[in-house]
Design a protein around this motif. Sequence first.
Motif, PDB file in Angstrom:
ATOM      1  N   THR A 284      -9.208 -11.140  -4.238  1.00 21.83           N
ATOM      2  CA  THR A 284      -8.268 -12.106  -4.873  1.00 21.83           C
ATOM      3  C   THR A 284      -7.338 -11.188  -6.088  1.00 21.83           C
ATOM      4  OG1 THR A 284     -10.034 -12.147  -6.355  1.00 21.83           O
ATOM      5  CG2 THR A 284     -10.068 -13.947  -4.584  1.00 21.83           C
ATOM      6  N   GLU A 285      -7.951  -9.742  -5.979  1.00 21.07           N
ATOM      7  CA  GLU A 285      -6.677  -8.804  -7.399  1.00 21.07           C
ATOM      8  C   GLU A 285      -6.089  -8.088  -6.691  1.00 21.07           C
ATOM      9  OE1 GLU A 285      -6.427  -9.988  -9.854  1.00 21.07           O
ATOM     10  OE2 GLU A 285      -7.547 -11.931 -10.077  1.00 21.07           O
ATOM     11  N   GLY A 286      -6.500  -8.574  -4.568  1.00 17.54           N
ATOM     12  CA  GLY A 286      -6.021  -6.735  -3.917  1.00 17.54           C
ATOM     13  C   GLY A 286      -6.368  -6.732  -2.959  1.00 17.54           C
ATOM     14  N   SER A 287      -6.168  -5.422  -2.003  1.00 21.74           N
ATOM     15  CA  SER A 287      -6.437  -4.898  -0.510  1.00 21.74           C
ATOM     16  C   SER A 287      -6.281  -3.666  -0.400  1.00 21.74           C
ATOM     17  CB  SER A 287      -5.603  -6.096  -0.001  1.00 21.74           C
ATOM     18  OG  SER A 287      -3.738  -5.922   0.219  1.00 21.74           O
ATOM     19  N   LEU A 288      -6.843  -3.016  -0.320  1.00 22.78           N
ATOM     20  CA  LEU A 288      -6.316  -1.841   1.103  1.00 22.78           C
ATOM     21  C   LEU A 288      -6.806  -2.170   2.399  1.00 22.78           C
ATOM     22  CD1 LEU A 288      -9.207  -0.311   1.621  1.00 22.78           C
ATOM     23  CD2 LEU A 288     -10.144  -0.888  -0.933  1.00 22.78           C
ATOM     24  N   ARG A 289      -6.458  -0.876   2.687  1.00 21.86           N
ATOM     25  CA  ARG A 289      -6.102  -0.481   3.970  1.00 21.86           C
ATOM     26  C   ARG A 289      -6.533   1.221   4.326  1.00 21.86           C
ATOM     27  NH1 ARG A 289      -0.311  -3.621   6.086  1.00 21.86           N
ATOM     28  NH2 ARG A 289       1.331  -1.538   5.449  1.00 21.86           N
ATOM     29  N   TRP A 290      -6.623   1.554   5.821  1.00 22.78           N
ATOM     30  CA  TRP A 290      -7.339   2.894   6.342  1.00 22.78           C
ATOM     31  C   TRP A 290      -6.710   2.485   7.645  1.00 22.78           C
ATOM     32  CZ3 TRP A 290     -10.768   4.806   8.538  1.00 22.78           C
ATOM     33  CH2 TRP A 290     -11.027   6.617   8.711  1.00 22.78           C
ATOM     34  N   ASP A 291      -6.919   3.610   7.983  1.00 24.39           N
ATOM     35  CA  ASP A 291      -6.076   4.375   9.305  1.00 24.39           C
ATOM     36  C   ASP A 291      -7.035   5.462   9.824  1.00 24.39           C
ATOM     37  OD1 ASP A 291      -5.922   4.661  11.876  1.00 24.39           O
ATOM     38  OD2 ASP A 291      -4.072   3.310  12.071  1.00 24.39           O
ATOM     39  N   PHE A 292      -8.260   5.376  10.296  1.00 19.23           N
ATOM     40  CA  PHE A 292      -7.838   7.300  10.376  1.00 19.23           C
ATOM     41  C   PHE A 292      -6.948   8.358  11.196  1.00 19.23           C
ATOM     42  CE2 PHE A 292     -10.076  10.248  13.633  1.00 19.23           C
ATOM     43  CZ  PHE A 292     -10.837  11.387  12.878  1.00 19.23           C
ATOM     44  N   GLU A 293      -6.284   7.845  12.061  1.00 14.76           N
ATOM     45  CA  GLU A 293      -5.260   8.379  12.828  1.00 14.76           C
ATOM     46  C   GLU A 293      -4.382   9.127  11.252  1.00 14.76           C
ATOM     47  OE1 GLU A 293      -4.783   6.528  16.972  1.00 14.76           O
ATOM     48  OE2 GLU A 293      -2.707   6.467  15.225  1.00 14.76           O
ATOM     49  N   ARG A 294      -4.635   8.515  10.302  1.00 15.90           N
ATOM     50  CA  ARG A 294      -3.941   8.918   9.180  1.00 15.90           C
ATOM     51  C   ARG A 294      -4.897   8.524   7.732  1.00 15.90           C
ATOM     52  NH1 ARG A 294       2.196   6.481   8.710  1.00 15.90           N
ATOM     53  NH2 ARG A 294       2.234   7.769   7.353  1.00 15.90           N
ATOM     54  N   MET A 295      -5.977   9.718   7.869  1.00 18.69           N
ATOM     55  CA  MET A 295      -7.479   9.582   7.390  1.00 18.69           C
ATOM     56  C   MET A 295      -7.342  10.055   6.092  1.00 18.69           C
ATOM     57  SD  MET A 295      -9.980  12.447   8.214  1.00 18.69           S
ATOM     58  CE  MET A 295     -10.158  14.008   7.771  1.00 18.69           C
ATOM     59  N   ASN A 296      -6.469  10.837   6.171  1.00 16.67           N
ATOM     60  CA  ASN A 296      -5.725  11.129   4.624  1.00 16.67           C
ATOM     61  C   ASN A 296      -5.560  10.227   3.829  1.00 16.67           C
ATOM     62  OD1 ASN A 296      -6.950  14.446   4.464  1.00 16.67           O
ATOM     63  ND2 ASN A 296      -5.943  13.972   6.601  1.00 16.67           N
ATOM     64  N   GLU A 297      -5.490   9.238   3.874  1.00 16.27           N
ATOM     65  CA  GLU A 297      -4.247   8.417   3.648  1.00 16.27           C
ATOM     66  C   GLU A 297      -4.603   7.073   3.420  1.00 16.27           C
ATOM     67  OE1 GLU A 297      -0.495   7.387   5.510  1.00 16.27           O
ATOM     68  OE2 GLU A 297      -0.293  10.079   5.676  1.00 16.27           O
ATOM     69  N   LEU A 298      -4.735   6.304   2.051  1.00 20.32           N
ATOM     70  CA  LEU A 298      -5.816   5.283   1.230  1.00 20.32           C
ATOM     71  C   LEU A 298      -4.457   3.874   0.979  1.00 20.32           C
ATOM     72  CD1 LEU A 298      -7.657   3.646   0.980  1.00 20.32           C
ATOM     73  CD2 LEU A 298      -7.848   3.820  -1.318  1.00 20.32           C
ATOM     74  N   GLU A 299      -3.911   3.316   1.238  1.00 25.42           N
ATOM     75  CA  GLU A 299      -2.571   2.412   1.148  1.00 25.42           C
ATOM     76  C   GLU A 299      -3.900   0.717   0.088  1.00 25.42           C
ATOM     77  OE1 GLU A 299       0.486   1.358   3.959  1.00 25.42           O
ATOM     78  OE2 GLU A 299      -1.214   1.181   5.126  1.00 25.42           O
ATOM     79  N   LEU A 300      -3.025   0.868  -0.914  1.00 28.49           N
ATOM     80  CA  LEU A 300      -3.029  -0.344  -2.526  1.00 28.49           C
ATOM     81  C   LEU A 300      -2.128  -0.566  -2.029  1.00 28.49           C
ATOM     82  CD1 LEU A 300      -4.859   1.970  -3.889  1.00 28.49           C
ATOM     83  CD2 LEU A 300      -6.048   0.382  -2.929  1.00 28.49           C
ATOM     84  N   ALA A 301      -2.905  -2.522  -2.913  1.00 30.62           N
ATOM     85  CA  ALA A 301      -2.014  -3.090  -3.173  1.00 30.62           C
ATOM     86  C   ALA A 301      -3.017  -3.801  -4.400  1.00 30.62           C
ATOM     87  CB  ALA A 301      -2.035  -4.639  -2.531  1.00 30.62           C
ATOM     88  N   ILE A 302      -2.936  -3.937  -6.151  1.00 31.99           N
ATOM     89  CA  ILE A 302      -3.207  -4.198  -6.768  1.00 31.99           C
ATOM     90  C   ILE A 302      -2.433  -5.010  -7.493  1.00 31.99           C
ATOM     91  CG2 ILE A 302      -5.111  -3.811  -8.728  1.00 31.99           C
ATOM     92  CD1 ILE A 302      -5.849  -2.645  -6.583  1.00 31.99           C
ATOM     93  N   ARG A 303      -3.303  -6.419  -7.429  1.00 31.93           N
ATOM     94  CA  ARG A 303      -1.865  -7.236  -8.901  1.00 31.93           C
ATOM     95  C   ARG A 303      -1.891  -7.042  -9.863  1.00 31.93           C
ATOM     96  NH1 ARG A 303      -2.069 -12.657  -7.517  1.00 31.93           N
ATOM     97  NH2 ARG A 303      -3.571 -12.813  -6.356  1.00 31.93           N
ATOM     98  N   ARG A 304      -0.942  -6.357 -10.496  1.00 33.14           N
ATOM     99  CA  ARG A 304      -0.373  -6.342 -11.898  1.00 33.14           C
ATOM    100  C   ARG A 304       0.546  -7.916 -12.754  1.00 33.14           C
ATOM    101  NH1 ARG A 304      -1.354  -1.777  -9.336  1.00 33.14           N
ATOM    102  NH2 ARG A 304      -2.899  -0.168 -10.432  1.00 33.14           N
ATOM    103  N   PRO A 305       0.384  -7.876 -13.384  1.00 31.82           N
ATOM    104  CA  PRO A 305       0.963  -8.763 -14.758  1.00 31.82           C
ATOM    105  C   PRO A 305       2.615  -8.735 -14.270  1.00 31.82           C
ATOM    106  CG  PRO A 305      -0.899  -9.284 -14.982  1.00 31.82           C
ATOM    107  CD  PRO A 305      -0.562  -8.028 -14.647  1.00 31.82           C
ATOM    108  N   GLY A 306       3.319  -9.671 -13.855  1.00 31.79           N
ATOM    109  CA  GLY A 306       4.740  -9.487 -14.085  1.00 31.79           C
ATOM    110  C   GLY A 306       5.172  -8.057 -12.917  1.00 31.79           C
ATOM    111  N   GLN A 307       4.592  -7.966 -11.935  1.00 31.30           N
ATOM    112  CA  GLN A 307       5.230  -7.051 -11.136  1.00 31.30           C
ATOM    113  C   GLN A 307       4.936  -7.701  -9.768  1.00 31.30           C
ATOM    114  OE1 GLN A 307       3.142  -2.943 -11.277  1.00 31.30           O
ATOM    115  NE2 GLN A 307       3.144  -2.730 -13.864  1.00 31.30           N
ATOM    116  N   SER A 308       6.259  -7.109  -8.609  1.00 31.14           N
ATOM    117  CA  SER A 308       6.443  -7.732  -7.420  1.00 31.14           C
ATOM    118  C   SER A 308       4.824  -6.901  -6.422  1.00 31.14           C
ATOM    119  CB  SER A 308       7.120  -8.101  -6.617  1.00 31.14           C
ATOM    120  OG  SER A 308       7.815  -5.695  -6.348  1.00 31.14           O
TER     121      SER A 308
END
Length: 399
Positions: A284-308
């Motif tokens: 409800t406040e964010g999401s993340l995703r990860w793929d072993f083919e790019r295992m050293n990276e983590l993609e994050l989207a966290i809800r922050r007031p006033g920001q897209s």
Amino acid sequence: MATTPSRPLGVGLVSVGWMGRLHSRAYANLPLVYPELGVAPRLVQAADTAEAGRAYATDVLGYDSAVSDYREVLANPEVDVVSICAPNFLHAEVGIAAAQAGKHIWIEKPVGRGARETAAIRDAVLAAGVASSIGFNYRQPPAIQRARQLISEGALGQITNVRGRFFGGFSADPQSPRAWRFVRELSGSGVLGDLMGHLVDLVHFLLGPVASVTASTGTYITERPGLPGTPDEGRMLPVENEDYANMLLRFDDSAVAAGALGTLDASWLAVGPKAEYAIEIFGTEGSLRWDFERMNELELAIRRPGQSLGYTRVFADDTFPEYSRFQPGSGTPMGYDDLKTIEAKKFLLAATGQASDNSTIHDALASAQVLTAAEESAASGQWVATPVVEGHTGNVKGA
């Protein structure tokens, strides 16, 4: 970094294939990566039915000796821990015998051909009082360890759903011979045990135990040629297990993701992906995703007031668990072998009675129960319950 005096720990190996060689390299790397552990693995004895495997064990890997019968490894008084890297159909036989011989075991997955066989190994491990560790190496990337921290801290809010997949083209060629993996008596299930088992464990590790599943499976390459050099050469033989599987799942009330739903699918016929082992987790406040083919990276989207909102790609760095053990700075990638070194460290900590966060035989049974339930569901078309396994290390509330 301070070091401590090292005491030797005798290592035995069953099967000198790719994974057995990888276990051996992981043991050899331990004193270099974790000098403070105070453990010096000594490669004592390896077992392999092939002469070439035995020669590789002594001449290349550095084992003191190599034998054709794994029972000699289990009877060797200088062996304290055993890596079991044999084909699936030998896991129960070797795993139970190793536990009964008082050896701590590091065993590859699937530990058993289904929940019943895995439970038998679990019972032997508990009766013997030995440590166990499972080859769930996809728990080990620093990005995944960090993802579990974020989920446990509530950074994503209430978890609503998860999507996971393991797509690879390992068996996409219809002319690839019918090896043991395609024979039910030898392998058990097909892609469910081989690839989906990793995915189920990752879901347990990040989100907690699964309560029930409904699934479907398919076999799309129904015949394969017999193995060259055998009596079956030149014949087309039936494939006896599935090469694609999907499932819907519901999480147990004890899970961090209680109330969430999920979808998982796995294929070893996918043309294009190489090891697309990916997971997406939504809250409800964010999401993340990860793929072993790019295992050293983590993609994050966290809800922050006033920001897209949008995903930010975060590279692993020294704030991620274990990363700085292997690389000096963000953007320099770790590799697959490094994950096994982390796994070896956790196993040997457990084997020497120290605090550890390794996966255990209980986690193997938890995964196996879900996979067995998926097979039952695929046959019946019904939801099938998967009781929580006592002693598992999945992500639960309040942990």
